[in-house]
Design a protein around this motif. Structure first.
Motif, PDB file in Angstrom:
ATOM      1  N   PHE A 282       0.848  -1.188   0.000  1.00  0.00           N
ATOM      2  CA  PHE A 282       0.000   0.000   0.000  1.00  0.00           C
ATOM      3  C   PHE A 282       0.888   1.245   0.000  1.00  0.00           C
ATOM      4  N   MET A 283       0.633   2.127  -0.980  1.00  0.00           N
ATOM      5  CA  MET A 283       1.502   3.290  -1.154  1.00  0.00           C
ATOM      6  C   MET A 283       0.794   4.591  -0.820  1.00  0.00           C
ATOM      7  N   GLY A 284      -0.352   4.501  -0.152  1.00  0.00           N
ATOM      8  CA  GLY A 284      -1.100   5.733   0.118  1.00  0.00           C
ATOM      9  C   GLY A 284      -1.028   6.166   1.566  1.00  0.00           C
ATOM     10  N   PHE A 291      -0.464   3.469  10.129  1.00  0.00           N
ATOM     11  CA  PHE A 291      -0.989   2.495   9.176  1.00  0.00           C
ATOM     12  C   PHE A 291      -0.643   1.080   9.637  1.00  0.00           C
ATOM     13  N   PHE A 298      -1.766  -5.051  -0.709  1.00  0.00           N
ATOM     14  CA  PHE A 298      -3.047  -4.349  -0.863  1.00  0.00           C
ATOM     15  C   PHE A 298      -3.619  -4.772  -2.208  1.00  0.00           C
ATOM     16  N   ARG A 299      -4.723  -5.501  -2.162  1.00  0.00           N
ATOM     17  CA  ARG A 299      -5.250  -6.098  -3.393  1.00  0.00           C
ATOM     18  C   ARG A 299      -6.330  -5.211  -3.997  1.00  0.00           C
ATOM     19  N   CYS A 300      -6.132  -4.895  -5.255  1.00  0.00           N
ATOM     20  CA  CYS A 300      -7.159  -4.107  -5.935  1.00  0.00           C
ATOM     21  C   CYS A 300      -7.176  -4.490  -7.408  1.00  0.00           C
TER      22      CYS A 300
ATOM     23  N   ILE B 270     -11.433  -2.504  -4.702  1.00  0.00           N
ATOM     24  CA  ILE B 270     -10.484  -2.849  -3.623  1.00  0.00           C
ATOM     25  C   ILE B 270     -11.107  -3.951  -2.770  1.00  0.00           C
ATOM     26  N   CYS B 275      -9.487  -2.697   2.388  1.00  0.00           N
ATOM     27  CA  CYS B 275     -10.066  -1.359   2.553  1.00  0.00           C
ATOM     28  C   CYS B 275     -10.322  -1.084   4.031  1.00  0.00           C
ATOM     29  N   VAL B 278      -7.212  -0.066   5.872  1.00  0.00           N
ATOM     30  CA  VAL B 278      -6.855   1.358   5.700  1.00  0.00           C
ATOM     31  C   VAL B 278      -7.756   2.218   6.576  1.00  0.00           C
ATOM     32  N   THR B 297      -9.113  12.012   4.253  1.00  0.00           N
ATOM     33  CA  THR B 297      -7.851  11.260   4.346  1.00  0.00           C
ATOM     34  C   THR B 297      -8.014   9.883   3.730  1.00  0.00           C
ATOM     35  N   SER B 300      -8.298  10.214  -0.107  1.00  0.00           N
ATOM     36  CA  SER B 300      -7.047  10.671  -0.722  1.00  0.00           C
ATOM     37  C   SER B 300      -5.961   9.599  -0.618  1.00  0.00           C
ATOM     38  N   SER B 301      -5.995   8.782   0.433  1.00  0.00           N
ATOM     39  CA  SER B 301      -4.982   7.726   0.529  1.00  0.00           C
ATOM     40  C   SER B 301      -5.214   6.650  -0.528  1.00  0.00           C
ATOM     41  N   LEU B 302      -6.483   6.349  -0.807  1.00  0.00           N
ATOM     42  CA  LEU B 302      -6.775   5.372  -1.872  1.00  0.00           C
ATOM     43  C   LEU B 302      -6.358   5.928  -3.220  1.00  0.00           C
ATOM     44  N   GLU B 304      -4.072   8.143  -3.721  1.00  0.00           N
ATOM     45  CA  GLU B 304      -2.605   8.242  -3.744  1.00  0.00           C
ATOM     46  C   GLU B 304      -1.991   6.897  -4.125  1.00  0.00           C
ATOM     47  N   HIS B 305      -2.553   5.829  -3.599  1.00  0.00           N
ATOM     48  CA  HIS B 305      -2.073   4.492  -3.963  1.00  0.00           C
ATOM     49  C   HIS B 305      -2.260   4.264  -5.460  1.00  0.00           C
ATOM     50  N   PHE B 306      -3.400   4.671  -5.974  1.00  0.00           N
ATOM     51  CA  PHE B 306      -3.666   4.543  -7.410  1.00  0.00           C
ATOM     52  C   PHE B 306      -2.637   5.343  -8.205  1.00  0.00           C
ATOM     53  N   TYR B 307      -2.334   6.528  -7.723  1.00  0.00           N
ATOM     54  CA  TYR B 307      -1.379   7.379  -8.441  1.00  0.00           C
ATOM     55  C   TYR B 307       0.007   6.738  -8.472  1.00  0.00           C
TER      56      TYR B 307
END
Lengths: 349, 361
Positions: A282-284, A291, A298-300, B270, B275, B278, B297, B300-302, B304-307
């Motif tokens: 997870f990178m967010g 965290f 983190f599976r998506c 997700i 989820c 998080v 938050t 935006s964290s989800l 950010e992970h996508f980014y």
């Protein structure tokens, strides 16, 4: 005759009114007298009834059945984007088998019919036609007395290529169907390329980019292949309109050059979806203080959808909705020959 | 809001014979006058609705309901796995939930359906409909809630011989906080914040037109802007529908702006458990209330992970649909509930959103 009526009805329901007359004439089963009696200004239902009565009048059931199967195939060729095509590649050539490449539709049909007769009911039918350099096949594998569209399987194959496109088929027939095709082409294994879509030419282009060669070796003259599209992409509005001035010319020029280096100047193959299954760290967590990182990925799953996703990815960058450089798994779709990817974090050794 | 004017619901102006006061009588307001309610994208959640103060209730909050048993879930099972269209309503004039009145409404609606059929409004001809109004059990949670009303239109489609349900609708308000109707007019009006309808477009139009004409109310779709959907994701992605079975993943569907040709939407799905992990890192599970900061938050964290995976800015796009283990919601007022145990809390949230619209007008 009920079966013939069902097949005809299925064909007419798929055809647009504007295409009806041209296709019926191209079909060639009705003679000039019968064609002159058809009134194409009337509704499709009226034309259908007239055509059906002509087929019944001919009183040659087998020939009529074969001809309506051909019409069904012609409808599919005309509306190829109505079917979802999945690409398979041929691997592990059978020892001792000759190269079974056919470009003659009649020969191909005879060989395919032989194989289908071995594995399926004698009522199974095969139709083949040649269109734009590709062999189009229709296999009807009956289950019951009534016509069902789900029993018809369509196949597209470019002679001398190591792949083919196939429409949806029932799981129950998969083994026998693939055995037929394996014997027909002379290869042991038919492997899914995880590549599917509505535009068969784009699918073949992507498959060719991945496989890279035909039975004659790598072709230097790519433009001669019938499924390779060499249309240049549409110029952006700012390039088209001389009176438009950009505020940030340098940045846009830099972006345009880097996108051209990444995507080329030609139109991308048309794909309707691009799917990524991701299992990565997870990178967010930039804004999250505590965290719970238990080491689990983190599976998506991410799916990009649209009329032309590869062009869309390029446009995301040009519109500023994506930052450059784009990741490799978005840039290399063209050469990887698939639209279903699995992304995983590299495991630390 | 005009200076000096308090925000309590009792002071919301219902003193005129109409149920709401004209905005023209508000003078010296710092707000720009428009005939429409202010759209949620332009407001700050923390100040728009004083009662919630930028917070939303947890899905696990102890309700004020009389019972919370599995029998209630059984009563409400008809709400699940059905795609509803959600509408918001203004108060209904002289509506009664007495049995004889409900029977009369059924007869009136039946004749209206028949008249529409005669006019050829339905694509399938000869839709002969018989309408039934009845009280829906399981949705009246507090004394302030009106009796939930179920409306059914049964009939034969086309040349069929079997009666089928052509339309299903529910008028309800679940755990309505505060009373927006002033005492003077309360006797004449009944307020149902939410109308759920499952039917064809033509039949839905007939029902809505009949309700508006007969009860002098205004019915419009309850649309869910992206900020509302972000709240729902934050509230409900932490709730697992059934811990014994695998939960549906959390789904966010983003609409790509039209100037970017080629891609229409991006679906970001997700796993429910990931989820939740998080969410638990952001929100204290002991607290009943969510804050706007937690919601921001989380989203935006989800994003950010996508980014980090694709370098695509999801925050520049708009949410068009969201899905959780509990329900699936679309921006245009589409709703599908998966969990019978959570029907009440979802309808409670819709009631709250609808009442916010009403109180802003």
């Amino acid at each position: 005759m009920g079966f013939i009526a069902d097949v005809l009805k299925s064909c007419f329901s798929r055809l647009k009114v504007a295409d009806l007359e041209q296709l019926i004439r191209q079909w060639g089963y009705l003679n000039n007298d019968e064609l002159s009696q058809l009134d194409f200004s009337k509704s499709k239902l009226c034309v259908f009834r007239d055509v059906l009565s002509f087929c019944e009048d001919k009183k040659r059931h087998k020939e009529a059945l074969r001809k309506v199967n051909d019409l069904d195939l012609m409808c599919t060729v005309k509306n190829s984007t109505k079917k979802k095509w999945t690409m398979y590649k041929l691997q592990d050539k059978k020892s001792g088998s000759k190269e079974n490449w056919y470009s003659d539709p009649e020969k191909f049909k005879r060989k395919l019919q032989q194989q289908v007769d071995l594995y399926f009911d004698s009522a199974a039918s095969v139709s083949v036609t040649l269109q734009d350099g590709a062999l189009w096949c229709r296999l009807y594998l009956p289950s019951g007395n009534h016509f069902m569209t789900a029993n018809a399987v369509y196949l597209i194959h470019y002679p001398n290529s190591h792949c083919f496109a196939i429409s949806a088929f029932k799981v129950s027939v998969q083994n026998f169907l693939f055995q037929c095709l394996s014997n027909l082409f002379g290869y042991h294994t038919l492997t899914s390329m995880n590549l599917s879509g509505l535009q068969y030419k784009s699918l073949f282009q992507l498959a060719f980019n991945k496989l890279g060669e035909t039975s004659f070796g790598k072709l230097s003259d790519v433009q001669s292949l019938p499924f390779i599209s060499r249309r240049k992409r549409k110029a952006e509005e700012i390039e088209r309109e001389p009176n438009l001035r950009s505020e940030d010319v340098a940045m846009k020029r830099h972006r345009s050059l880097s996108l051209e280096a990444a995507f080329g100047e030609y139109q991308q193959p048309v794909l309707e979806s691009l799917r990524f299954k991701v299992e990565a760290k997870f990178m967010g967590k930039k804004n999250i203080e505590n965290f719970q990182d238990n080491g689990e990925p983190f599976r998506c799953c991410v799916k990009f959808e649209g009329p032309s996703v590869l062009d869309g990815v390029r446009n995301l960058a040009s519109c500023g909705l994506a930052n450059e450089p784009l990741p490799k798994h978005l840039l290399r779709v063209n050469s990887l020959g698939t639209n279903n990817f699995v992304l995983k974090s590299k495991e630390k050794s | 809001m005009a200076p000096g004017e308090t925000s309590t619901s009792t002071n919301r102006c219902m003193t005129t014979p109409q149920t709401f006061k004209s905005r023209l009588s508000h003078r010296f307001t710092p707000k720009r006058f428009t005939p429409y309610g202010r759209t949620p994208q332009s407001r700050r959640i923390s100040t728009a609705v004083p009662t919630t103060r930028g917070r939303r209730k947890n899905v696990h909050t102890r309700t004020k309901s009389r019972s919370d048993s599995s029998s209630e879930a059984e009563d409400l099972k008809g709400f699940t796995n059905v795609t509803w269209r959600v509408y918001k309503l203004s108060p209904l004039y002289k509506f009664s939930s007495a049995p004889k009145d409900l029977k009369r409404y059924g007869q009136l609606l039946s004749s209206c359906v028949e008249a529409a059929n005669q006019k050829g409004l339905f694509v399938e001809n000869n839709v002969s409909g018989k309408a039934l109004f009845c009280v829906q059990e399981g949705l009246k949670k507090t004394a302030d809630d009106p009796d939930a009303i179920q409306i059914l239109v049964k009939g034969k489609k086309g040349l069929g011989t079997v009666d089928t349900v052509i339309l299903t609708a529910t008028l309800c308000g679940v755990e309505m906080e505060g009373d927006l109707l002033v005492p003077d007019v309360k006797g004449h009006f009944t307020y149902y914040p939410v109308l759920l309808v499952k039917s064809t477009v033509a039949m839905t139009d007939v029902l809505i037109t009949w309700l508006m004409r007969h009860f002098d109310c205004k019915i419009s779709p309850l649309v869910f802007p992206p900020v509302y959907m972000a709240w729902m994701i934050a509230m409900w992605s932490g709730a697992l529908a059934n811990t014994n079975r695998k939960n549906k993943p959390v789904e966010l569907v983003y609409q790509v702006p039209s100037e970017c040709e080629g891609i229409k939407k991006i679906t970001y799905t997700i796993e429910a458990a990931d989820c939740l992990r998080v969410w638990n890192s952001i929100h204290d599970s002991k607290s009943d209330m969510f804050t706007e900061e937690e919601m921001s938050t989380f989203i935006s964290s989800l994003e950010e992970h996508f980014y980090s995976l694709f370098r695509v800015k999801l925050n520049a796009m708009q949410l068009s649909c969201v899905g959780t283990s509990l329900c699936y919601i679309g921006r245009d007022g589409i709703l599908k509930i998966y969990s019978a145990e959570h029907v009440s809390c979802i309808l409670r949230h819709l009631t709250e959103l609808s009442m916010e619209h009403f109180s802003l007008v």
